[in-house]
Design an enzyme around this catalytic site. Structure first.
Site, short mmCIF file in Angstrom:
data_model
loop_
_atom_site.label_atom_id
_atom_site.label_comp_id
_atom_site.label_asym_id
_atom_site.label_seq_id
_atom_site.Cartn_x
_atom_site.Cartn_y
_atom_site.Cartn_z
N LYS A 50 0.84 -1.09 0.11
CA LYS A 50 -0.03 0.10 -0.02
C LYS A 50 0.75 1.27 -0.03
O LYS A 50 0.67 2.22 -0.62
CB LYS A 50 -0.90 -0.08 1.42
CG LYS A 50 -2.13 -1.21 1.23
CD LYS A 50 -2.84 -1.25 2.45
CE LYS A 50 -3.87 -2.48 2.24
NZ LYS A 50 -4.81 -2.81 3.16
N GLN A 94 -4.64 -1.50 9.51
CA GLN A 94 -4.62 -2.90 8.61
C GLN A 94 -5.25 -3.74 9.76
O GLN A 94 -4.94 -4.06 11.26
CB GLN A 94 -3.26 -3.36 8.71
CG GLN A 94 -2.92 -4.48 7.82
CD GLN A 94 -3.64 -4.42 6.42
OE1 GLN A 94 -3.68 -3.24 5.60
NE2 GLN A 94 -3.80 -5.56 5.88
N ASP A 117 -10.95 3.09 4.27
CA ASP A 117 -11.35 1.48 4.08
C ASP A 117 -12.84 1.35 3.90
O ASP A 117 -13.53 0.32 3.58
CB ASP A 117 -11.15 0.72 5.37
CG ASP A 117 -9.67 0.02 5.04
OD1 ASP A 117 -9.44 -0.44 4.13
OD2 ASP A 117 -8.85 0.01 6.17
N1 GUN Z 1 -7.36 -6.87 6.04
C1 GUN Z 1 -7.50 -7.48 5.08
N2 GUN Z 1 -8.04 -6.72 3.83
C2 GUN Z 1 -7.95 -5.48 4.38
C3 GUN Z 1 -8.60 -4.27 4.07
O1 GUN Z 1 -9.25 -4.01 2.89
N3 GUN Z 1 -8.42 -3.24 4.98
C4 GUN Z 1 -7.81 -3.32 6.02
N4 GUN Z 1 -7.52 -2.19 6.78
N5 GUN Z 1 -7.09 -4.50 6.57
C5 GUN Z 1 -7.49 -5.53 5.71
#
Ligand code: GUN
Length: 282
Positions: A50, A94, A117
């Site tokens: 990311k 995350q 998100d």
């Molecule tokens: N863990 C797995 N997928 C995601 C996501 O799309 N966003 C976040 N913050 N954590 C994740």
């Protein structure tokens, strides 16, 4: 006949270029805070990807790494500071979090306008109500984008979702409904899963179970979207047996290179949207 490969990597690259062009042409100062608590190996890779994607598009990333033993309060204080920081337009924590921290409490603490998100109640609620002007969850948005950019008709199709998570299953069901699909949600307690998946024109698998879906569960000519990602000795695998299913399906996403890159592209898109909304840029 072998299925058409839905190349998420290429589509994500095109979206990233669009984002980069817009940021440059409008000279937008855009900041994303990425927070990782603990040292889960998979999460570390996702966070690294990311951050790298931010640098490719002109979004400034701010990484925060907290110890696995960090208290919930420490994380909530960090989020409060990020909510009040005008350089930060998006906040991503995350998941999963260590078990002593409540994900709901943490997600609720994020300013909904910075919730890139799209996980908080306000953004999820807007999605539920069929509104379009909100930050929507990235993986489901990425799936819709792959289908649309690949000219796959959704309206009137039977869409079967395998999985009911807040991150993928529930929101993709709402988005497919919004696109006028007839939606069925299945999950780990569903009886005779195969009898339902074999009716799917569009089969979206987000079960988190390696190679759960074999060729016998796929309707001939279906479009298969595999959200799973599993590290194995033979490399990354999905929730679908790709080699088998790709002989039956009309189109299929690979793992890797399918949904994964799209999730990141949509995160960047959400960050740009959040920045434009907060900075009142058209
Ligand atoms: N863990 C797995 N997928 C995601 C996501 O799309 N966003 C976040 N913050 N954590 C994740």
């Amino acid at each position: 006949m072998s299925a058409f490969i839905l190349d998420g990597k290429a589509i994500a690259a095109a979206i990233k270029q669009e984002i980069k062009d817009e940021i440059e042409s409008k000279n937008i100062k855009c900041g994303l805070a990425v927070v990782l608590v603990g040292d889960d190996e998979a999460s570390k890779v996702y966070v690294k990807n990311k951050i790298k994607a931010c640098s490719q598009t002109g979004i400034k990333s701010y990484a925060y790494y907290l110890q696995p033993t960090a208290e919930e309060n420490e994380l909530l204080q960090l989020i409060d500071a990020l909510n009040n920081d005008s350089n930060i337009h998006g906040i991503l924590v995350q998941l999963p979090l260590p078990s002593h921290i409540s994900p709901n409490k943490v997600i609720s603490a994020i300013n909904p306008k910075k919730d890139v998100d799209g996980f908080c109640a306000q953004n999820m609620g807007k999605l539920f109500l069929g509104e379009t002007d909100m930050l929507a969850p990235c993986t489901p948005s990425g799936i819709i984008e792959i289908l649309k950019r690949s000219n796959i008709e959704i309206s009137g199709k039977n869409a079967v979702i395998v999985g009911r998570s807040n991150i993928v299953g529930k929101p993709i069901a709402l988005m497919m409904l919004r696109e006028n699909a007839t939606v069925t949600i299945t999950h780990s307690k569903t009886k005779d899963l195969k009898s339902i998946t074999s009716l799917a024109d569009i089969l979206i698998v987000a079960a988190g179970k390696r190679e759960l879906i074999d060729a016998s569960m796929v309707k001939k000519g279906a479009v298969v979207v595999d959200v799973g990602i599993h590290r194995t000795e033979q490399g990354l695998k999905g929730d679908v047996k790709f080699d088998e299913a790709s002989k039956i399906a009309q189109a299929i996403t690979p793992v890797p290179g399918g949904v994964g890159p799209m999730t990141i592209a949509m995160l960047l898109k959400n960050t740009l949207k959040a920045a434009k909304d907060l900075l009142e840029i058209q």
